[in-house]
Design a protein around this motif. Structure first.
Motif, short mmCIF file in Angstrom:
data_model
loop_
_atom_site.label_atom_id
_atom_site.label_comp_id
_atom_site.label_asym_id
_atom_site.label_seq_id
_atom_site.Cartn_x
_atom_site.Cartn_y
_atom_site.Cartn_z
N PRO A 1 0.82 -1.22 0.00
CA PRO A 1 0.00 0.00 0.00
C PRO A 1 0.84 1.26 0.00
O PRO A 1 1.91 1.31 0.61
CB PRO A 1 -0.81 -0.13 1.29
CG PRO A 1 0.02 -1.01 2.18
CD PRO A 1 0.70 -1.98 1.25
N GLY A 2 0.34 2.28 -0.71
CA GLY A 2 0.98 3.58 -0.65
C GLY A 2 0.91 4.16 0.76
O GLY A 2 0.04 3.81 1.56
N ASP B 1 -1.97 -5.11 1.87
CA ASP B 1 -1.55 -5.29 0.49
C ASP B 1 -2.74 -5.13 -0.45
O ASP B 1 -3.86 -5.57 -0.14
CB ASP B 1 -0.93 -6.68 0.28
CG ASP B 1 0.57 -6.70 0.51
OD1 ASP B 1 1.11 -5.71 1.02
OD2 ASP B 1 1.19 -7.73 0.17
N VAL B 2 -2.51 -4.54 -1.59
CA VAL B 2 -3.53 -4.36 -2.61
C VAL B 2 -3.34 -5.44 -3.67
O VAL B 2 -2.26 -5.54 -4.27
CB VAL B 2 -3.41 -2.96 -3.26
CG1 VAL B 2 -4.38 -2.81 -4.42
CG2 VAL B 2 -3.63 -1.87 -2.22
N ASP C 1 5.12 5.55 -2.63
CA ASP C 1 5.19 4.10 -2.55
C ASP C 1 5.88 3.66 -1.27
O ASP C 1 6.63 4.42 -0.63
CB ASP C 1 5.96 3.53 -3.74
CG ASP C 1 5.13 3.49 -5.01
OD1 ASP C 1 3.89 3.61 -4.93
OD2 ASP C 1 5.73 3.36 -6.09
N SER C 2 5.64 2.40 -0.89
CA SER C 2 6.36 1.80 0.22
C SER C 2 7.86 1.85 -0.06
O SER C 2 8.29 1.69 -1.21
CB SER C 2 5.92 0.35 0.39
OG SER C 2 6.82 -0.37 1.21
N PRO C 3 8.68 2.07 0.96
CA PRO C 3 10.14 2.05 0.76
C PRO C 3 10.63 0.73 0.17
O PRO C 3 11.70 0.68 -0.45
CB PRO C 3 10.70 2.27 2.17
CG PRO C 3 9.60 2.96 2.91
CD PRO C 3 8.32 2.41 2.34
N CYS D 1 -5.86 -1.35 4.66
CA CYS D 1 -6.91 -2.33 4.95
C CYS D 1 -8.28 -1.67 4.76
O CYS D 1 -8.99 -1.37 5.73
CB CYS D 1 -6.77 -2.87 6.38
SG CYS D 1 -5.21 -3.69 6.72
N LEU D 2 -8.63 -1.44 3.52
CA LEU D 2 -9.87 -0.73 3.21
C LEU D 2 -11.09 -1.59 3.55
O LEU D 2 -11.04 -2.81 3.43
CB LEU D 2 -9.90 -0.35 1.73
CG LEU D 2 -8.77 0.59 1.27
CD1 LEU D 2 -8.86 0.83 -0.24
CD2 LEU D 2 -8.82 1.92 2.02
#
Length: 495
Positions: free
Chosen positions: A306-307, A343-344, A392-394, A315-316
């Motif tokens: 996830p961004g 995670d998407v 973005d994630s590192p 966690c939508l």
């Protein structure tokens, strides 16, 4: 399309891309219940995905539990042998996008026009019942946590003005035909502003290719790891005497003079009174009559970290589809408490491939990726969520990427039943990329037919159009069907 449909269907290939769900593999991934292939069985099930596992379960569910997955000295009746070409649940079920989502309104106008409103309503009810049955079964049999089963609402974010008008007309048609209190016809419509505020997809974030948000459609759905669910279900079958043989592709079926079936494999032959073919897109490889009838279509999926601006850490509370002029993507996020929570998982992009995706028809090669689709899917998340995505994630955006092979029929419906003119040969296959809302109930219906309970009760809920017939098999394959037409065409079709 005719040329693509004529490509010879192969058996599952060795060395497929590693699906996100199958890493690490389940402990029964390479399971063989007995060292040698049994010489005979009452039933042989070919394929260990959702359909094969559900068929085996329905055949064995009343058998007392034995001592787990150890071989049995005397197989308990009925004796069921399951053949799997690769690892357990290594096909489409274990390689999907994690959705249990029907979107029945998108097909209802076509079904109502072609089949009549009662049959269209029956299909919609089955799809919802399938979702609820899987979720309930997981909860009742302690699989819900293991398989990350997550009942929740979903939203279709629509970018195409024509598709938005068609969606509204379709929802109205379902409500009018089925009644607003009917569970399968319960939808909410959202304005573009509501989509932005409630679902974090700001208007205009679709980009030049998709266009701007027109509105959204909300309804009940869910997500799960179908791989873990099916592996858990297979373990339940093993405890009741199922003989699972992985790494054992069926290469030929032959009907013997005594009416039984001989199934050839590289490890020997097994003879059975009844055979269930649950091989979906690969069916043409072992049953030549399905060449060009069930046509493989390769799909592609990514798992993305996830961004850093994503609400709820990614966690939508809902799942998503993104619908534009000539295609769509489908997306879930991993629920809180699961491995890689947030995670998407997003798949689709077929319309962005060469020839609008034509090159993906007829292929059974899940060992490679389509680079055009890869590039497109990698850019979907920041495009759809805009500033709600953020940096973005590192560790990087893409965690995993893989392909899987689906199966499509000429009329857009699965084939379920006994093969015409071939007593003892049963089929449940061709789920149009829609298996998580069809496989479970189709397997249940198939076993009812196999065990002689094919009467009024089954007819009351199982669609007639799903039944396997010579007439259906003779139709010409034309690609994926049932996309939303402009509202005026839908209204004319239903009236």
């Amino acid at each position: 399309m005719d040329q693509r449909a004529r490509i010879p269907v192969s058996l599952p290939r060795t060395g497929p891309t590693t699906a996100y769900w199958q890493d690490p593999p389940d402990r029964i991934a390479d399971h063989r219940s007995t060292e040698e292939l049994p010489g005979s069985a009452d039933v042989v099930v070919i394929g260990s995905g959702m359909t094969g596992a559900a068929v085996a379960w329905n055949l064995l569910k009343h058998v007392p539990v034995t001592d787990g997955v150890s071989p049995q000295s005397k197989p308990l009746p009925p004796s069921v042998v399951m053949l799997e070409a690769r690892q357990a649940c290594s096909g489409a079920t274990g390689r999907n996008g994690g959705h249990t989502k029907a979107a029945s309104y998108r097909t209802f106008p076509h079904h109502a026009s072609a089949l009549g409103v009662p049959e269209a309503a029956k299909i919609a009810r089955l799809e919802l019942a399938n979702i609820c049955a899987v979720q309930s079964f997981a909860a009742a049999h302690n699989l819900a946590v293991e398989a990350d089963v997550n009942p929740c609402n979903t939203v279709d974010v629509i970018y195409s003005p024509a598709a938005w008008e068609a969606a509204k007309a379709a929802v109205d048609a379902m409500r009018e035909a089925m009644g607003e209190d009917e569970a399968a016809a319960r939808y909410e419509l959202y304005s573009a502003e509501e989509v932005s505020d409630r679902f974090y997809c700001p208007s205009g974030s679709g980009g030049e290719e998709e266009g701007e948000v027109q509105g959204g459609v909300g309804y009940f759905a869910g997500s799960l790891s179908a791989y873990k669910f099916v592996c858990g279900l297979l373990r339940m079958g093993l405890a009741r005497g199922l003989n699972l043989q992985t790494g054992t592709p069926a290469t030929e079926l032959r009907r013997l003079e005594d009416g039984r079936w001989e199934i050839s494999t590289p490890r020997g032959k097994v003879v059975a009174g009844r055979v269930v073919v649950a091989t979906n897109g690969y069916t043409g490889a072992i049953l030549g009559r399905f060449q060009g009838v069930i046509v493989p279509l390769r799909g592609q999926v990514t798992a993305q970290r996830p961004g850093q601006n994503m609400p709820f850490g990614g966690c939508l509370p809902t799942t998503y589809s993104f619908i534009y002029e000539d295609g769509y993507e489908y997306m879930i996020t991993r629920p809180s408490g699961s491995r890689f929570a947030g995670d998407v998982v997003i798949g689709g992009g077929l319309a962005r491939a060469e020839g609008g995706g034509l090159v993906e028809y007829g292929t059974t090669d899940d060992t490679t990726l389509n680079p055009t689709i890869s590039e497109y899917l990698k850019g979907t998340t920041p495009r759809y969520f805009g500033s709600n995505w953020g940096e973005d994630s590192p560790e990087g955006r893409i965690r995993a990427e893989w392909t899987g092979v689906m199966g499509y029929s000429p009329d857009g419906h699965p084939f379920v039943g006994e093969m015409p003119g071939e007593p003892g040969l049963w089929i449940s296959a061709s789920f149009q990329g829609h298996g998580m809302v069809l496989c479970w109930k189709c397997a249940e219906a198939l076993v009812e037919m196999m065990e002689g309970r094919d009467g009024e009760e089954l007819e009351s809920w199982f669609p007639q159009v799903f039944r396997l017939t010579e007439e259906r098999m003779a139709k010409r394959f034309q690609g994926r069907l049932h996309t939303l037409a402009p509202a005026s065409k839908q209204e004319a079709a239903i009236s």
